[in-house]
Design a protein around this motif. Structure first.
Motif, PDB file in Angstrom:
ATOM      1  N   ARG A 164      -7.104  -5.939  -3.051  1.00  0.00           N
ATOM      2  CA  ARG A 164      -8.117  -5.891  -4.106  1.00  0.00           C
ATOM      3  C   ARG A 164      -8.804  -4.530  -4.136  1.00  0.00           C
ATOM      4  O   ARG A 164      -9.045  -3.961  -5.198  1.00  0.00           O
ATOM      5  CB  ARG A 164      -9.151  -6.998  -3.896  1.00  0.00           C
ATOM      6  CG  ARG A 164     -10.104  -7.180  -5.073  1.00  0.00           C
ATOM      7  CD  ARG A 164     -10.907  -8.452  -4.940  1.00  0.00           C
ATOM      8  NE  ARG A 164     -10.035  -9.615  -4.886  1.00  0.00           N
ATOM      9  CZ  ARG A 164     -10.458 -10.860  -4.650  1.00  0.00           C
ATOM     10  NH1 ARG A 164     -11.752 -11.071  -4.428  1.00  0.00           N
ATOM     11  NH2 ARG A 164      -9.612 -11.860  -4.631  1.00  0.00           N
ATOM     12  N   ARG A 165      -9.110  -3.989  -2.955  1.00  0.00           N
ATOM     13  CA  ARG A 165      -9.732  -2.656  -2.900  1.00  0.00           C
ATOM     14  C   ARG A 165      -8.802  -1.592  -3.476  1.00  0.00           C
ATOM     15  O   ARG A 165      -9.241  -0.689  -4.196  1.00  0.00           O
ATOM     16  CB  ARG A 165     -10.086  -2.299  -1.453  1.00  0.00           C
ATOM     17  CG  ARG A 165     -11.256  -3.063  -0.874  1.00  0.00           C
ATOM     18  CD  ARG A 165     -11.729  -2.426   0.436  1.00  0.00           C
ATOM     19  NE  ARG A 165     -12.690  -3.269   1.122  1.00  0.00           N
ATOM     20  CZ  ARG A 165     -12.401  -4.059   2.144  1.00  0.00           C
ATOM     21  NH1 ARG A 165     -11.161  -4.123   2.595  1.00  0.00           N
ATOM     22  NH2 ARG A 165     -13.329  -4.790   2.720  1.00  0.00           N
TER      23      ARG A 165
ATOM     24  N   LEU B  79      -8.333  -8.683   0.806  1.00  0.00           N
ATOM     25  CA  LEU B  79      -9.341  -7.690   0.441  1.00  0.00           C
ATOM     26  C   LEU B  79      -8.725  -6.300   0.347  1.00  0.00           C
ATOM     27  O   LEU B  79      -9.136  -5.482  -0.481  1.00  0.00           O
ATOM     28  CB  LEU B  79     -10.469  -7.695   1.467  1.00  0.00           C
ATOM     29  CG  LEU B  79     -11.317  -8.976   1.541  1.00  0.00           C
ATOM     30  CD1 LEU B  79     -12.375  -8.845   2.618  1.00  0.00           C
ATOM     31  CD2 LEU B  79     -11.954  -9.274   0.201  1.00  0.00           C
ATOM     32  N   ARG B  80      -7.729  -6.023   1.193  1.00  0.00           N
ATOM     33  CA  ARG B  80      -7.067  -4.713   1.174  1.00  0.00           C
ATOM     34  C   ARG B  80      -6.448  -4.443  -0.202  1.00  0.00           C
ATOM     35  O   ARG B  80      -6.639  -3.370  -0.785  1.00  0.00           O
ATOM     36  CB  ARG B  80      -5.983  -4.648   2.243  1.00  0.00           C
ATOM     37  CG  ARG B  80      -5.242  -3.303   2.282  1.00  0.00           C
ATOM     38  CD  ARG B  80      -3.883  -3.453   2.959  1.00  0.00           C
ATOM     39  NE  ARG B  80      -3.996  -3.805   4.350  1.00  0.00           N
ATOM     40  CZ  ARG B  80      -3.880  -2.947   5.367  1.00  0.00           C
ATOM     41  NH1 ARG B  80      -3.663  -1.672   5.120  1.00  0.00           N
ATOM     42  NH2 ARG B  80      -3.970  -3.363   6.604  1.00  0.00           N
TER      43      ARG B  80
ATOM     44  N   GLU C   9      -1.568  -8.654  -5.709  1.00  0.00           N
ATOM     45  CA  GLU C   9      -2.895  -9.265  -5.625  1.00  0.00           C
ATOM     46  C   GLU C   9      -2.866 -10.691  -6.158  1.00  0.00           C
ATOM     47  O   GLU C   9      -3.542 -11.579  -5.636  1.00  0.00           O
ATOM     48  CB  GLU C   9      -3.904  -8.412  -6.399  1.00  0.00           C
ATOM     49  CG  GLU C   9      -5.349  -8.641  -6.012  1.00  0.00           C
ATOM     50  CD  GLU C   9      -6.001  -9.772  -6.788  1.00  0.00           C
ATOM     51  OE1 GLU C   9      -6.996 -10.327  -6.297  1.00  0.00           O
ATOM     52  OE2 GLU C   9      -5.511 -10.091  -7.887  1.00  0.00           O
TER      53      GLU C   9
ATOM     54  N   ILE D 219      -8.895  -1.876  -7.233  1.00  0.00           N
ATOM     55  CA  ILE D 219     -10.170  -1.352  -7.750  1.00  0.00           C
ATOM     56  C   ILE D 219     -10.151   0.175  -7.728  1.00  0.00           C
ATOM     57  O   ILE D 219     -10.522   0.831  -8.717  1.00  0.00           O
ATOM     58  CB  ILE D 219     -11.349  -1.891  -6.918  1.00  0.00           C
ATOM     59  CG1 ILE D 219     -11.551  -3.380  -7.192  1.00  0.00           C
ATOM     60  CG2 ILE D 219     -12.640  -1.130  -7.237  1.00  0.00           C
ATOM     61  CD1 ILE D 219     -12.511  -4.051  -6.243  1.00  0.00           C
ATOM     62  N   ASN D 220      -9.710   0.743  -6.605  1.00  0.00           N
ATOM     63  CA  ASN D 220      -9.672   2.201  -6.488  1.00  0.00           C
ATOM     64  C   ASN D 220      -8.719   2.826  -7.500  1.00  0.00           C
ATOM     65  O   ASN D 220      -8.987   3.917  -8.032  1.00  0.00           O
ATOM     66  CB  ASN D 220      -9.273   2.609  -5.072  1.00  0.00           C
ATOM     67  CG  ASN D 220     -10.370   2.322  -4.058  1.00  0.00           C
ATOM     68  OD1 ASN D 220     -11.544   2.260  -4.413  1.00  0.00           O
ATOM     69  ND2 ASN D 220      -9.993   2.150  -2.809  1.00  0.00           N
TER      70      ASN D 220
ATOM     71  N   SER E 208       0.837  -1.211   0.000  1.00  0.00           N
ATOM     72  CA  SER E 208       0.000   0.000   0.000  1.00  0.00           C
ATOM     73  C   SER E 208       0.868   1.255   0.000  1.00  0.00           C
ATOM     74  O   SER E 208       0.602   2.208  -0.749  1.00  0.00           O
ATOM     75  CB  SER E 208      -0.918   0.011   1.227  1.00  0.00           C
ATOM     76  OG  SER E 208      -1.731  -1.129   1.268  1.00  0.00           O
TER      77      SER E 208
END
Length: 203
Positions: free
Chosen positions: A187-188, A184-185, A177, A191-192, A154
């Motif tokens: 993947r989000r 989930l972190r 990923e 997506i963002n 991140s």
């Protein structure tokens, strides 16, 4: 740790108890690096960050080089200096000193990357985060952030975006990923990133 363990009153009571136990053990066997770290942690929990920093520093100087006690003392010293932004340069120097001994410790790398990012030294921050992503590890016998690998990804992605390196940020996220499809972190984040750049179908 449970939610109750994080309650201020519980942490204070435990810290006071720990200080009593530490003094009892030290009176019998002497003060060593392990006890210095324990005492510093208790002092930090009680809000005495200056005394905590002194004990963490002493633990670093008296512990065996490369030991778990020394690494834990570095963690604690860096954390105890967070209370004052004026200590940032000192934290950078301490972090570099620690990385000479623990060059692929993921938590140290992420902390250093954070300090560098705050000073707008994005290229160096990205380098620290990248090493954490690609080579970083943790010592399982020491308290550590269990999601440190995801945090490193991140932080690297955020730093790359600050440098307008969106293509590389996407590549890093897709690789991460793919390696951890249950996250989930990550993947989000992916997506963002797609949404930010109007890649609706990919999102």
């Amino acid at each position: 740790r449970t939610a109750r363990d994080q309650q201020p009153s519980v942490k204070v009571d435990r810290a006071r108890r720990d200080l009593r136990l530490i003094e009892m053990e030290a009176s019998e066997a002497g003060m060593d690096g392990r006890l210095l770290v324990c005492r510093a942690e208790a002092q930090a929990a009680l809000g005495d960050h200056a005394s905590a920093a002194l004990d963490f520093h002493q633990a670093i100087r008296t512990s065996q080089r490369g030991s778990l006690e020394m690494l834990e003392a570095y963690y604690g010293l860096l954390s105890s200096l967070d209370v004052n932004p004026a200590y940032r340069e000192r934290q950078l120097a301490i972090g570099l000193e620690a990385l000479e001994i623990y060059p692929i410790d993921a938590q140290l790398l992420c902390v250093m990357g954070g300090y560098l990012q705050q000073q707008n030294r994005f290229d160096l921050a990205a380098r620290a985060f990248r090493v954490a992503v690609e080579h970083g590890g943790v010592e399982p016998e020491i308290w550590h952030l269990c999601e440190i690998a995801e945090v490193a990804v991140s932080c690297l992605v955020a730093t790359l975006e600050l440098q307008s390196e969106e293509v590389e940020a996407q590549r890093v996220l897709e690789a991460a990923e793919l390696a951890a499809p249950q996250s989930l972190r990550l993947r989000r984040l992916l997506i963002n990133l797609h949404i930010k750049h109007a890649r609706v179908e990919e999102a």
